[in-house]
Design an enzyme around this catalytic site. Structure first.
Site, PDB file in Angstrom:
ATOM      1  N   ASP A  77       0.830  -1.194   0.000  1.00 11.76           N
ATOM      2  CA  ASP A  77       0.000   0.000   0.000  1.00 11.76           C
ATOM      3  C   ASP A  77       0.868   1.249   0.000  1.00 11.76           C
ATOM      4  OD1 ASP A  77      -2.260  -1.571   0.152  1.00 11.76           O
ATOM      5  OD2 ASP A  77      -2.551  -1.276   2.310  1.00 11.76           O
ATOM      6  N   MET A  78       0.348   2.329  -0.527  1.00 14.31           N
ATOM      7  CA  MET A  78       1.069   3.596  -0.549  1.00 14.31           C
ATOM      8  C   MET A  78       1.550   4.006   0.846  1.00 14.31           C
ATOM      9  SD  MET A  78      -0.369   7.241  -1.959  1.00 14.31           S
ATOM     10  CE  MET A  78       0.621   8.745  -1.968  1.00 14.31           C
TER      11      MET A  78
END
Length: 237
Positions: A77-78
């Site tokens: 995930d970012m």
């Protein structure tokens, strides 16, 4: 939290102005291990794994500018930091991707969650499907009726205080790899990961400057030597 189009345009413009030396130095700074077949890096929090629909700033695109042969295998995930493995040729990509499909790699994340979760040394599992919920995008939800199962093993490491509030440090071992799985599973357990811009609210959000989730350890078979290799990234929180 969505990024405004003005910020997206600014970031894209800034990225386009960097020269090749910037990207080579970026790759060198985050490299944990590299040989002829694989590249292990320590992904910074706040950086997409791959380019988004609008935002064209990502770990993959930066690494490709340093080495056009870099090939994606998996994603984080970012908001998550930590170990990511890339291939440097097609056979290596195929070999390691197959390992991920067969759930051979052993992965350990560390997270800090809100509240006091059990006692140190306590082990357990969260076995409930996770699916995307378009009505509250980009959130995912735990849904017992969803067809694809999601399984996470966890271990309580110790309890801490953050700004006078009780929190718990946990080791997380995802057996499956659903999007947002660890974040949703900890929320489902009643202990949201602190600093999570998507799932945390109030003190759980403000108590930390970033999502406290880090890909801490990775172990898998080397694609050509066929021997087990293991790496570890220092937890930054």
């Amino acid at each position: 939290m969505p990024i405004s189009i003005e910020t997206v345009n600014q970031l894209n413009s800034q990225e386009s102005q960097y020269d090749s030396e910037f990207f080579k130095q970026f790759a060198a700074d985050i490299t944990v291990y590299e040989d002829d077949d694989i590249l292990l890096v320590d992904k910074p929090a706040g950086l997409l794994s791959i380019d988004g629909k609008d935002l064209k700033v990502s770990l993959l695109s930066r690494l490709e500018k340093a080495n056009p042969d870099i090939k994606l295998i998996h994603r984080l995930d970012m908001d998550t930091s930590g170990l990511m493995i890339f291939a440097k040729n097609k056979p290596a990509q195929t070999h390691i991707s197959k390992q991920f499909i067969e759930r051979i790699p052993q992965k350990e994340y560390q997270a800090v969650v809100m509240g006091t979760l059990a006692v140190p040394g306590k082990k357990g599992e969260i076995n409930i499907p996770v699916r995307y919920e378009p009505t509250i995008k980009p959130k995912h939800v735990a849904d017992p009726d969803w067809k694809k199962h999601a399984l996470t093993h966890y271990e309580v490491l110790h309890h801490e205080l953050r700004e006078g509030k009780a929190v718990t440090r946990v080791a997380l071992h995802p057996i499956t790899g659903r999007s947002h799985q660890l974040r949703v599973h900890m929320q489902h357990l009643g202990h949201v990961i602190i600093g999570d811009p998507i799932y945390a609210e109030g003190e759980a959000l403000s108590i930390a400057p970033r999502l406290n989730l880090h890909a801490h350890k990775l172990r898998l078979k080397h694609p050509t030597m066929n021997t087990w290799m293991a790496w570890e990234s220092e937890v930054p929180f």
